[in-house]
Design a protein around this motif. Structure first.
Motif, PDB file in Angstrom:
ATOM      1  N   GLN A  81       0.834  -1.205   0.000  1.00  0.00           N
ATOM      2  CA  GLN A  81       0.000   0.000   0.000  1.00  0.00           C
ATOM      3  C   GLN A  81       0.870   1.257   0.000  1.00  0.00           C
ATOM      4  O   GLN A  81       0.624   2.185  -0.770  1.00  0.00           O
ATOM      5  N   GLY A 117       0.185  -7.523  -4.184  1.00  0.00           N
ATOM      6  CA  GLY A 117      -0.682  -7.334  -3.023  1.00  0.00           C
ATOM      7  C   GLY A 117      -1.886  -8.255  -3.076  1.00  0.00           C
ATOM      8  O   GLY A 117      -2.254  -8.872  -2.077  1.00  0.00           O
ATOM      9  N   SER A 130      -4.274  -8.747  -0.185  1.00  0.00           N
ATOM     10  CA  SER A 130      -4.461  -7.331   0.129  1.00  0.00           C
ATOM     11  C   SER A 130      -5.052  -6.604  -1.063  1.00  0.00           C
ATOM     12  O   SER A 130      -4.639  -6.836  -2.198  1.00  0.00           O
ATOM     13  N   HIS A 131      -5.991  -5.723  -0.781  1.00  0.00           N
ATOM     14  CA  HIS A 131      -6.560  -4.878  -1.830  1.00  0.00           C
ATOM     15  C   HIS A 131      -5.798  -3.556  -1.783  1.00  0.00           C
ATOM     16  O   HIS A 131      -5.924  -2.795  -0.828  1.00  0.00           O
ATOM     17  N   ILE A 132      -4.989  -3.294  -2.796  1.00  0.00           N
ATOM     18  CA  ILE A 132      -4.121  -2.125  -2.830  1.00  0.00           C
ATOM     19  C   ILE A 132      -4.822  -0.984  -3.547  1.00  0.00           C
ATOM     20  O   ILE A 132      -5.398  -1.169  -4.619  1.00  0.00           O
TER      21      ILE A 132
END
Length: 105
Positions: free
Chosen positions: A8, A78, A83-85
């Protein structure tokens, strides 16, 4: 060591660099037509093949194209780790232009 990467944070750093390159190139990220034009050029450019561009892109454009690829890779890594970047609004405008141009091809 991948677990220590800050995807992120990296995405936000890359977004800032994309914004800087757009400024250098005189492209207003709020101008959807200009963004589509640079997205079109980015999608057509290939450093490994004879590209169809009339002239070699400027260094700033080449750096922008590299940053676009780096952002996509960062987001992919990600996502691979669950993970949602998110990128900045500048990146969202660039991604929208890329998506629209990709759909035209």
């Amino acid at each position: 060591m991948a677990q220590f990467e800050d995807h992120q944070g990296d995405a936000l750093d890359i977004s800032r660099e994309i914004a800087r390159k757009l400024i250098v190139l005189g492209i207003d990220w709020a101008d959807s037509r200009a963004m589509r034009e640079i997205a079109h050029e980015a999608l057509r450019y290939s450093a490994d093949h004879n590209n169809e561009l009339a002239e070699r892109p400027s260094r700033a454009k080449l750096e922008l194209f590299g940053l676009i690829g780096l952002m996509l890779r960062t987001m992919e890594e990600g996502a691979d780790r669950g993970s949602h970047i998110h990128g900045s609004d500048v990146w969202k405008a660039m991604a929208k232009a890329l998506w629209e141009e990709k759909g035209q091809g």
